[in-house]
Design a protein around this motif. Sequence first.
Motif, mmCIF file in Angstrom:
data_model
loop_
_atom_site.group_PDB
_atom_site.id
_atom_site.type_symbol
_atom_site.label_atom_id
_atom_site.label_comp_id
_atom_site.label_asym_id
_atom_site.label_seq_id
_atom_site.Cartn_x
_atom_site.Cartn_y
_atom_site.Cartn_z
ATOM 1 N N ILE A 110 0.860 -1.183 0.000
ATOM 2 C CA ILE A 110 0.000 0.000 0.000
ATOM 3 C C ILE A 110 0.895 1.230 0.000
ATOM 4 C CG2 ILE A 110 -1.662 1.348 1.336
ATOM 5 C CD1 ILE A 110 -2.865 -1.244 2.291
ATOM 6 N N THR A 111 0.655 2.100 -0.964
ATOM 7 C CA THR A 111 1.385 3.355 -1.052
ATOM 8 C C THR A 111 0.424 4.480 -0.741
ATOM 9 O OG1 THR A 111 2.816 2.431 -2.764
ATOM 10 C CG2 THR A 111 2.763 4.832 -2.566
ATOM 11 N N LYS A 112 0.806 5.314 0.204
ATOM 12 C CA LYS A 112 -0.016 6.456 0.604
ATOM 13 C C LYS A 112 0.762 7.728 0.285
ATOM 14 C CE LYS A 112 -2.324 8.189 4.757
ATOM 15 N NZ LYS A 112 -2.497 7.949 6.203
ATOM 16 N N HIS A 113 0.233 8.525 -0.614
ATOM 17 C CA HIS A 113 0.834 9.794 -1.023
ATOM 18 C C HIS A 113 -0.120 10.884 -0.556
ATOM 19 C CE1 HIS A 113 2.330 12.490 -4.551
ATOM 20 N NE2 HIS A 113 2.965 12.765 -3.431
ATOM 21 N N PHE A 114 0.323 11.728 0.365
ATOM 22 C CA PHE A 114 -0.590 12.673 0.989
ATOM 23 C C PHE A 114 0.131 13.945 1.405
ATOM 24 C CE2 PHE A 114 1.223 10.077 4.272
ATOM 25 C CZ PHE A 114 1.345 10.874 5.392
ATOM 26 N N ILE A 115 -0.659 14.912 1.810
ATOM 27 C CA ILE A 115 -0.130 16.159 2.342
ATOM 28 C C ILE A 115 -0.652 16.295 3.769
ATOM 29 C CG2 ILE A 115 -2.029 17.566 1.434
ATOM 30 C CD1 ILE A 115 0.137 19.737 0.849
ATOM 31 N N ASP A 116 0.240 16.615 4.697
ATOM 32 C CA ASP A 116 -0.186 16.738 6.086
ATOM 33 C C ASP A 116 -0.739 18.139 6.346
ATOM 34 O OD1 ASP A 116 1.945 18.515 6.699
ATOM 35 O OD2 ASP A 116 3.208 16.895 7.441
ATOM 36 N N GLY A 140 0.389 20.522 7.865
ATOM 37 C CA GLY A 140 1.394 21.586 7.801
ATOM 38 C C GLY A 140 1.858 21.881 6.385
ATOM 39 N N GLY A 141 1.293 21.181 5.404
ATOM 40 C CA GLY A 141 1.625 21.431 4.012
ATOM 41 C C GLY A 141 2.760 20.582 3.469
ATOM 42 N N THR A 142 3.268 19.633 4.224
ATOM 43 C CA THR A 142 4.363 18.774 3.770
ATOM 44 C C THR A 142 3.798 17.572 3.012
ATOM 45 O OG1 THR A 142 5.710 19.401 5.680
ATOM 46 C CG2 THR A 142 6.352 17.394 4.516
ATOM 47 N N VAL A 143 4.333 17.346 1.816
ATOM 48 C CA VAL A 143 3.941 16.186 1.022
ATOM 49 C C VAL A 143 4.708 14.979 1.544
ATOM 50 C CG1 VAL A 143 3.951 15.152 -1.283
ATOM 51 C CG2 VAL A 143 3.452 17.591 -1.003
ATOM 52 N N ARG A 144 3.992 13.875 1.750
ATOM 53 C CA ARG A 144 4.601 12.678 2.327
ATOM 54 C C ARG A 144 4.231 11.438 1.503
ATOM 55 N NH1 ARG A 144 6.306 13.660 7.759
ATOM 56 N NH2 ARG A 144 5.538 15.660 8.529
ATOM 57 N N ASN A 145 5.106 10.445 1.566
ATOM 58 C CA ASN A 145 4.870 9.133 0.954
ATOM 59 C C ASN A 145 5.139 8.077 2.011
ATOM 60 O OD1 ASN A 145 4.388 9.509 -1.996
ATOM 61 N ND2 ASN A 145 6.309 10.630 -1.813
ATOM 62 N N GLU A 146 4.220 7.164 2.153
ATOM 63 C CA GLU A 146 4.410 6.041 3.061
ATOM 64 C C GLU A 146 4.088 4.760 2.309
ATOM 65 O OE1 GLU A 146 1.918 6.512 6.507
ATOM 66 O OE2 GLU A 146 2.994 8.284 7.207
ATOM 67 N N GLU A 147 4.855 3.714 2.577
ATOM 68 C CA GLU A 147 4.594 2.412 1.982
ATOM 69 C C GLU A 147 4.634 1.361 3.078
ATOM 70 O OE1 GLU A 147 7.530 1.856 -1.116
ATOM 71 O OE2 GLU A 147 6.112 2.599 -2.611
ATOM 72 N N LEU A 174 -1.542 -8.771 16.796
ATOM 73 C CA LEU A 174 -2.090 -7.607 16.121
ATOM 74 C C LEU A 174 -2.056 -6.481 17.138
ATOM 75 C CD1 LEU A 174 -5.111 -9.152 14.189
ATOM 76 C CD2 LEU A 174 -2.745 -8.893 13.471
ATOM 77 N N THR A 175 -1.283 -5.432 16.852
ATOM 78 C CA THR A 175 -1.098 -4.338 17.802
ATOM 79 C C THR A 175 -1.922 -3.126 17.385
ATOM 80 O OG1 THR A 175 0.872 -3.552 16.615
ATOM 81 C CG2 THR A 175 1.228 -5.121 18.416
ATOM 82 N N ASN A 176 -2.405 -2.400 18.374
ATOM 83 C CA ASN A 176 -3.201 -1.205 18.105
ATOM 84 C C ASN A 176 -2.370 -0.143 17.405
ATOM 85 O OD1 ASN A 176 -5.671 -2.024 19.270
ATOM 86 N ND2 ASN A 176 -4.884 -1.605 21.304
ATOM 87 N N THR A 177 -3.000 0.557 16.500
ATOM 88 C CA THR A 177 -2.381 1.704 15.840
ATOM 89 C C THR A 177 -3.210 2.936 16.178
ATOM 90 O OG1 THR A 177 -3.659 1.318 13.820
ATOM 91 C CG2 THR A 177 -1.470 0.325 13.918
ATOM 92 N N GLN A 178 -2.592 4.103 16.070
ATOM 93 C CA GLN A 178 -3.288 5.343 16.376
ATOM 94 C C GLN A 178 -2.939 6.406 15.352
ATOM 95 O OE1 GLN A 178 -2.318 6.400 20.415
ATOM 96 N NE2 GLN A 178 -3.729 4.894 21.227
ATOM 97 N N THR A 179 -3.858 7.356 15.216
ATOM 98 C CA THR A 179 -3.576 8.499 14.364
ATOM 99 C C THR A 179 -2.690 9.472 15.133
ATOM 100 O OG1 THR A 179 -5.541 9.675 15.128
ATOM 101 C CG2 THR A 179 -5.776 8.297 13.154
ATOM 102 N N ASP A 180 -2.055 10.375 14.404
ATOM 103 C CA ASP A 180 -1.201 11.380 15.026
ATOM 104 C C ASP A 180 -1.063 12.552 14.068
ATOM 105 O OD1 ASP A 180 0.487 12.617 16.824
ATOM 106 O OD2 ASP A 180 2.216 11.344 16.398
ATOM 107 N N CYS A 181 -0.799 13.696 14.604
ATOM 108 C CA CYS A 181 -0.504 14.877 13.789
ATOM 109 C C CYS A 181 0.975 14.812 13.416
ATOM 110 C CB CYS A 181 -0.799 16.158 14.574
ATOM 111 S SG CYS A 181 -0.363 17.654 13.659
ATOM 112 N N LEU A 182 1.277 14.889 12.139
ATOM 113 C CA LEU A 182 2.662 14.804 11.672
ATOM 114 C C LEU A 182 3.329 16.171 11.570
ATOM 115 C CD1 LEU A 182 2.141 12.146 8.867
ATOM 116 C CD2 LEU A 182 2.943 11.780 11.215
ATOM 117 N N ALA A 183 2.572 17.230 11.811
ATOM 118 C CA ALA A 183 3.123 18.584 11.660
ATOM 119 C C ALA A 183 2.837 19.431 12.897
ATOM 120 C CB ALA A 183 2.535 19.240 10.419
ATOM 121 N N LYS A 184 3.039 18.862 14.069
ATOM 122 C CA LYS A 184 2.739 19.584 15.312
ATOM 123 C C LYS A 184 3.456 20.920 15.383
ATOM 124 C CE LYS A 184 1.887 15.456 18.089
ATOM 125 N NZ LYS A 184 2.451 14.330 17.369
#
Length: 155
Positions: free
Chosen positions: A38-44, A46-53, A115-125
């Motif tokens: 899974i490839t995730k291409h997004f903007i946080d 704070g305006g930073t473009v990010r890619n996660e795989e 299977l471990t819990n995952t959480q959301t987070d702000c990447l541009a605090k």
Amino acid sequence: MKLSEVKTTLKHLKTIGFKLPNGELVPNHFHVTEVGKITKHFIDCGGTVRNEEVVNFQLWNANDYDHRLHPEKLLNIIELSETVLGIEDLEIEVEYQSDTIGKFGLDFDGENFLLTNTQTDCLAKDKCGIPTEKPKLKFSDIPTGNSCEPGSGCC
């Protein structure tokens, strides 16, 4: 857990078990219906473009009670996905159906995959005004006695 760690672990197992964060085991007649990247291409925010795989495993609980996925079969599926899809040694994300599709991290306790819990987070605090967390002090860490000397400005 990375894909290489899962492959190494599978080589030493006789059976595969997945344990949910609440301690319950995924029924042993589960299927791994997908292994993919899974490839995730997004903007946080704070305006930073990010890619996660990540490598994704999808577990499915079927009514096929006679089925049991063996470690060598899952290892073959993983190796085929590496070849056909060009999957690299990435972190594993697991999807499993409960009330809705849950997204989990993966670990191993010596017997079962966890299977471990995952959480959301702000990447541009630092850019969106989220204050950094202040360190928590214990009362036992605060010096006792008269730490206020004349002229120190503490009073």
